[in-house]
Write a protein that holds these residues in place. Sequence first.
Motif, PDB file in Angstrom:
ATOM      1  N   THR A 112       0.848  -1.196   0.000  1.00 16.97           N
ATOM      2  CA  THR A 112       0.000   0.000   0.000  1.00 16.97           C
ATOM      3  C   THR A 112       0.883   1.246   0.000  1.00 16.97           C
ATOM      4  OG1 THR A 112      -0.100   0.215   2.409  1.00 16.97           O
ATOM      5  CG2 THR A 112      -1.762  -1.207   1.346  1.00 16.97           C
ATOM      6  N   GLU A 162       0.406   3.852   1.781  1.00 15.04           N
ATOM      7  CA  GLU A 162       0.583   4.283   3.175  1.00 15.04           C
ATOM      8  C   GLU A 162       1.771   3.572   3.819  1.00 15.04           C
ATOM      9  OE1 GLU A 162      -1.933   4.568   7.369  1.00 15.04           O
ATOM     10  OE2 GLU A 162      -2.947   3.960   5.517  1.00 15.04           O
ATOM     11  N   ASN A 163       1.870   2.245   3.594  1.00 16.25           N
ATOM     12  CA  ASN A 163       2.997   1.497   4.151  1.00 16.25           C
ATOM     13  C   ASN A 163       4.324   1.982   3.560  1.00 16.25           C
ATOM     14  OD1 ASN A 163       1.619  -0.134   5.933  1.00 16.25           O
ATOM     15  ND2 ASN A 163       1.343  -1.813   4.471  1.00 16.25           N
ATOM     16  N   CYS A 178       5.090   4.954   2.331  1.00 12.25           N
ATOM     17  CA  CYS A 178       5.437   6.264   2.895  1.00 12.25           C
ATOM     18  C   CYS A 178       5.888   6.133   4.351  1.00 12.25           C
ATOM     19  CB  CYS A 178       4.242   7.215   2.793  1.00 12.25           C
ATOM     20  SG  CYS A 178       3.798   7.620   1.095  1.00 12.25           S
ATOM     21  N   LYS A 179       5.274   5.221   5.084  1.00 14.03           N
ATOM     22  CA  LYS A 179       5.664   4.987   6.478  1.00 14.03           C
ATOM     23  C   LYS A 179       7.104   4.475   6.544  1.00 14.03           C
ATOM     24  CE  LYS A 179       4.432   1.279   8.647  1.00 14.03           C
ATOM     25  NZ  LYS A 179       3.632   0.185   9.238  1.00 14.03           N
ATOM     26  N   THR A 211      -0.969   9.864  -6.005  1.00 14.23           N
ATOM     27  CA  THR A 211      -1.185   9.525  -4.591  1.00 14.23           C
ATOM     28  C   THR A 211       0.152   9.306  -3.872  1.00 14.23           C
ATOM     29  OG1 THR A 211      -3.209   8.424  -5.309  1.00 14.23           O
ATOM     30  CG2 THR A 211      -2.532   8.071  -3.039  1.00 14.23           C
ATOM     31  N   GLU A 250       1.010  11.584  -0.666  1.00  9.54           N
ATOM     32  CA  GLU A 250       1.207  10.959   0.647  1.00  9.54           C
ATOM     33  C   GLU A 250       2.642  11.135   1.144  1.00  9.54           C
ATOM     34  OE1 GLU A 250      -1.198   9.206   2.645  1.00  9.54           O
ATOM     35  OE2 GLU A 250      -2.395  10.443   1.305  1.00  9.54           O
ATOM     36  N   THR A 255       2.971  14.494   2.644  1.00  7.49           N
ATOM     37  CA  THR A 255       2.275  14.584   3.936  1.00  7.49           C
ATOM     38  C   THR A 255       3.041  13.851   5.037  1.00  7.49           C
ATOM     39  OG1 THR A 255       0.162  14.679   2.773  1.00  7.49           O
ATOM     40  CG2 THR A 255       0.093  14.127   5.120  1.00  7.49           C
ATOM     41  N   PHE A 256       3.465  12.615   4.751  1.00  2.00           N
ATOM     42  CA  PHE A 256       4.141  11.793   5.753  1.00  2.00           C
ATOM     43  C   PHE A 256       5.501  12.359   6.148  1.00  2.00           C
ATOM     44  CE2 PHE A 256       0.999   8.575   5.197  1.00  2.00           C
ATOM     45  CZ  PHE A 256       1.162   7.663   6.222  1.00  2.00           C
TER      46      PHE A 256
END
Length: 560
Positions: free
Chosen positions: A243, A245-246, A248-249, A287, A291, A294-295
């Motif tokens: 994903t 999100e993962n 970017c984390k 995206t 992201e 943002t992250f």
Amino acid sequence: MQIQNLFERDIFRPINGVVKADQLDDSSVWQELDEFVVTKELDQHFRKFFSHYCDAIKHENDPDVSGRIGVWVSGFFGSGKSHFIKVLSYLLRNRTHTHNGQSKKAVEFFESKIQDAMLFGDIKRAVASNTDVILFNIDSKAGPMAGRDAILAVFLRVLNEMQGYSGDYPHIAHLERYLESKGKLERFNDAFRDATGSEWTKERDAYHFHRDDVVKALTATLNLGTESAEKWIDGAEGSFALTIENFCKWVKEYLDSKGPDHRLIFLVDEVGQFIGTDSHLMLNLQTITEELGTFCGGRAWIVVTSQEDIDSVVGEMKQSKANDFSKIQGRFRSRLSLSSANVDEVIQARLLAKRPEVVDELQILFKEKGDILKNQLTFINCGMTLKPYKDAEDFAKAYPFAPYQFQLVQKIFEAVRRVGATGLHLSRGERSTLDAFQSAAKMVALQEVGILVPLYRFYPSIESFLDTAIKKTIDQAQDNGSLEHPFDTDLLKVLFLIRYVEEIKSNVDNLVTLCMEEIDADRLALRGKIEVSLGRLEKETLIKRSGDVYYFLTNEERDI
């Protein structure tokens, strides 16, 4: 004096005309930095990029700045996009490079290239921070994954490779990342070595063949039961969550582990061709960029290159899809369009720079022959301005080429690529304008000063990339007993080269100019020679005539 003796640098030396992201040997890097020419256009692009980049450093975590971490670099074939972002990668890393006993930091190469002290100050400030740079051609890094997550998969792959994790198997990289976060990766490597006698990094891509050994190493490292370790190894690939999100984390975790001032920049070559007209891929890129901003609060950047500017790519998609792409345009607010307006500046500096002692001689030659050259290099019914020599200084810089050729050769290459007369290699920039000029210069290197380079000398630089229907026509003409060689074939090459350039008409007067080989050539005699040659080519159905304009015919068109 022979042409080859005019130049400061050996005309036969290897030049990286085509810049490749993965070509990082010491000699290539030194040459790219040493010979990089900061033209007027590139000066503006450096100014814009480093202005935004320094703002991000100064105003870290500002939401407006974190929304500007995307940079879209566009330009058609041969405009220098790949070279620009590769040199940008050297600058941002600012490593020390060594060649032939000399050592320099990347930024030191630019002290004499950047005239504006404030701009050079911005560059030095930007490169002072600790920065990791990942430069890659997206097509060469793309794996078998298709669909909307294809771009994300490539980004994760290059991140994993940069951190020393598995690039081919993201779930294995995930295991390595977890073990390192627990401080146990080295222990796992030792346990695997004890079990197999081999290093984990050499065997991890074949982990299926070492299933039992991986299970043993995991149980020894994490104090897992054998059943739990087996369950993980058998289900790891299916349960791995890819994903944005993962991703970017993981980028943020990496940056945090390196300290608050650390930065990471992804420089992605040819993303436009990879996306094509697939709206899902474009939204995926949007995206990821959004992201990441943002992250990471402006500490991770994405710089991409594309044949087309972002508005053209998005506009083309809007015509076939109903999606709204306004966000992607907002994410890439820094847009640098390389037009190659100063391609002559680059070629003159890297290839044609003259030895100081011959400059005066060339300028004297122009003063003697300037009026003749003005009459020799004329065009009729052209839709663009094909420049003659401005003055003696311009002549000394461009010789043995004519100024119009810098513009025309670029037009030819782009037109030939656009209409599909070449394979994919040319469209991907496997031949550059610089390479074409060096190839042509080598052909006349042993001739005496007083010659000019005719247009057909540029044909060999794209010959190997031509479609069979084009190449076969010219190859067969060379074996045609009814033609006079090599002039008829050379004229045929000229007709092919300008066929798709709408701005220049292939009438006899223009063909005379394009085939001019000597400053003192008898234009009237050359015209007669060309008219006779055109008659032979027309008789053999290699060309057709429409009014006073002649057109090259491919084998397929001749059959029709």
